[in-house]
Write an enzyme that holds these catalytic residues in place. Structure first.
Site, mmCIF file in Angstrom:
data_model
loop_
_atom_site.group_PDB
_atom_site.id
_atom_site.type_symbol
_atom_site.label_atom_id
_atom_site.label_comp_id
_atom_site.label_asym_id
_atom_site.label_seq_id
_atom_site.Cartn_x
_atom_site.Cartn_y
_atom_site.Cartn_z
ATOM 1 N N ARG A 51 11.963 15.952 -10.558
ATOM 2 C CA ARG A 51 10.824 16.675 -11.145
ATOM 3 C C ARG A 51 11.089 16.979 -12.615
ATOM 4 N NH1 ARG A 51 10.720 21.984 -11.681
ATOM 5 N NH2 ARG A 51 12.053 22.380 -9.877
ATOM 6 N N TYR A 103 -16.063 12.142 -19.614
ATOM 7 C CA TYR A 103 -15.896 11.766 -18.210
ATOM 8 C C TYR A 103 -16.254 12.957 -17.319
ATOM 9 C CZ TYR A 103 -13.212 11.118 -13.888
ATOM 10 O OH TYR A 103 -12.817 11.057 -12.581
ATOM 11 N N ASP A 175 -8.916 11.394 -26.099
ATOM 12 C CA ASP A 175 -8.780 10.571 -24.907
ATOM 13 C C ASP A 175 -8.924 9.112 -25.348
ATOM 14 O OD1 ASP A 175 -9.134 9.105 -22.546
ATOM 15 O OD2 ASP A 175 -9.945 10.850 -21.500
ATOM 16 N N LYS A 200 -6.076 3.242 -15.930
ATOM 17 C CA LYS A 200 -6.987 2.265 -16.514
ATOM 18 C C LYS A 200 -6.206 1.114 -17.165
ATOM 19 C CE LYS A 200 -10.254 5.258 -15.414
ATOM 20 N NZ LYS A 200 -9.521 6.459 -14.983
#
Length: 405
Positions: A51, A103, A175, A200
């Site tokens: 982590r 988005y 973004d 993406k």
């Protein structure tokens, strides 16, 4: 040759795959482990718990920072996890300015989650720098925009917004999912943070869910590193490996998809059933001159309007090669109706206020043969709303040709 002088396409595939590994592998190993043995009971080694840090993820994050020209980059379990961490930089009671064409998941986060921490968001047409300037308040900590936007491909002047936010003491986050660092690098234009849904173009094969934050300021990087460790939303080693593998082929994938998108956009722009096409590669696209100053290509997402939401639905349902699916940036071509799918979480009244039309069709163009993509669109359009087969100027007999489209 120094790696610092390599061109972007070469940088994608030439990097240190396994720093310090005596076996010197050419491919980064998957360090699929939760914990690491420590030198002794009173000191830590380079890694202790995945982590907090993992060698596979470290290679990925180093490569992402290099590609985005950032000080550091961070890989998260999803694009929304990356955005959530970014928004943690805004203190309780703070203010966010966001672009109005966002988005749907980002809008949901801003409207349904952030208010619980006392954060407010003002939406503004980010293509107008003066409206942006007017929207920034003394408590504004962050401005978050997309360019090109999803799904209308609106263009934001990054340098202008960077000047405004710097002047007003706010961070500018961009973004960059629609273009990737291959085509646009906002940090080089003055942005403070770059956000990616790495699901993406960076991943590119529809088989990994991931998010990225890349930053250019050391203090911001340290805060994000703290939050990533504290909240435990980092990307796992196997997904990090998948994302690294996807990045290596980014240039060839996106280059082919972008060329296909140009052909598709030109075909749609000439079709009688299509009223408007949104694609930065078309000569009449609003903001094209700005886009060409700050980016190296239009990308591979094309959207269009028909004037009828029902007609658009029929067209999408009639497609055979395009898969009806959310997301974009895959090697396979996808089609969706944003107002019914990816942007459904935005209320209809808000979509209308932000000029997001119900009849909009979004296409994510893949790497198939462009002739097959055009043929599929032609048959879907030709079977909808026409008593006789719809033709293009290049196809007077109903036979599609991609020459000249």
């Amino acid at each position: 040759m120094k790696k610092s002088t390599l061109r972007r396409d070469t940088t994608l595939v030439h990097f240190d795959a396994a720093p310090g590994d005596p076996c010197r592998p050419n491919s980064t190993p998957i360090y699929q482990t939760a914990t690491f043995e420590q030198p002794n009971a009173s000191e830590f080694g380079a890694y202790d718990y995945s982590r907090s840090g993992n060698p596979t993820r470290a290679v990925l994050e180093t490569q992402l920072a290099r590609l985005e020209s950032g000080q550091r980059a961070f890989a998260f379990a999803s694009g929304m996890a990356a955005l959530s961490t970014l928004l943690r930089l805004v203190p309780a009671g703070g203010h966010v300015v966001a672009g109005s064409d966002l988005y749907g998941g980002t809008y949901r986060l801003l409207e349904k989650v952030l208010p619980r921490a006392g954060l407010r968001t003002t939406y503004v047409d980010a293509t107008d720098p003066e409206r942006v300037r007017a929207a920034i308040e003394p408590s504004t900590r962050l401005m978050l925009v997309e360019t090109p936007t999803n799904p209308l491909c609106r263009i934001v002047d990054l340098r202008a917004l960077a000047d405004i936010t710097r002047e007003r003491g706010a961070l500018l986050a961009i973004d960059n999912s629609l273009l990737s660092p291959l085509l646009q690098r906002p940090l080089e234009l003055g942005a403070d943070v770059v956000v990616h849904s790495a699901t993406k173009h960076l991943g590119g094969h529809g088989d990994v869910t991931a998010g990225v934050l890349a930053v250019r300021d050391t203090a911001v990087a340290e805060e994000i590193a703290f939050l990533q460790n504290a909240e435990g939303n980092a990307l796992g080693p196997f997904d990090s490996w998948l994302l690294l593998r996807g990045i290596e082929t980014l240039a060839v994938r996106l280059g082919r998809a972008q060329a296909n998108a140009r052909t598709v956009a030109r075909f749609l722009a000439r079709h009688p059933l299509v009223q408007r096409v949104h694609f930065p590669g078309l000569p009449d696209h609003p903001g094209r001159a700005i886009h060409e100053r700050q980016a190296e290509g239009p990308g591979a997402v094309v959207s269009f309007e028909t004037g009828s939401a029902e007609l658009s639905r029929q067209i999408v349902d009639a497609l055979e090669l395009f898969t009806i699916s959310v997301s974009f940036g895959s090697v396979k071509s996808l089609a969706s109706l944003p107002c019914r799918m990816s942007h459904k979480s935005i209320p209809a009244a808000v979509r209308q206020a932000h000029s997001l039309p119900d009849d909009l069709v979004r296409l994510s163009i893949g790497i198939e043969d462009e002739r097959d993509l055009v043929q599929d669109l032609a048959q879907a359009l030709g079977g909808q709303g026409c008593q006789t087969p719809c033709t293009t100027p290049e196809a007077p007999n109903g036979v599609v040709s991609v020459q000249g489209v």
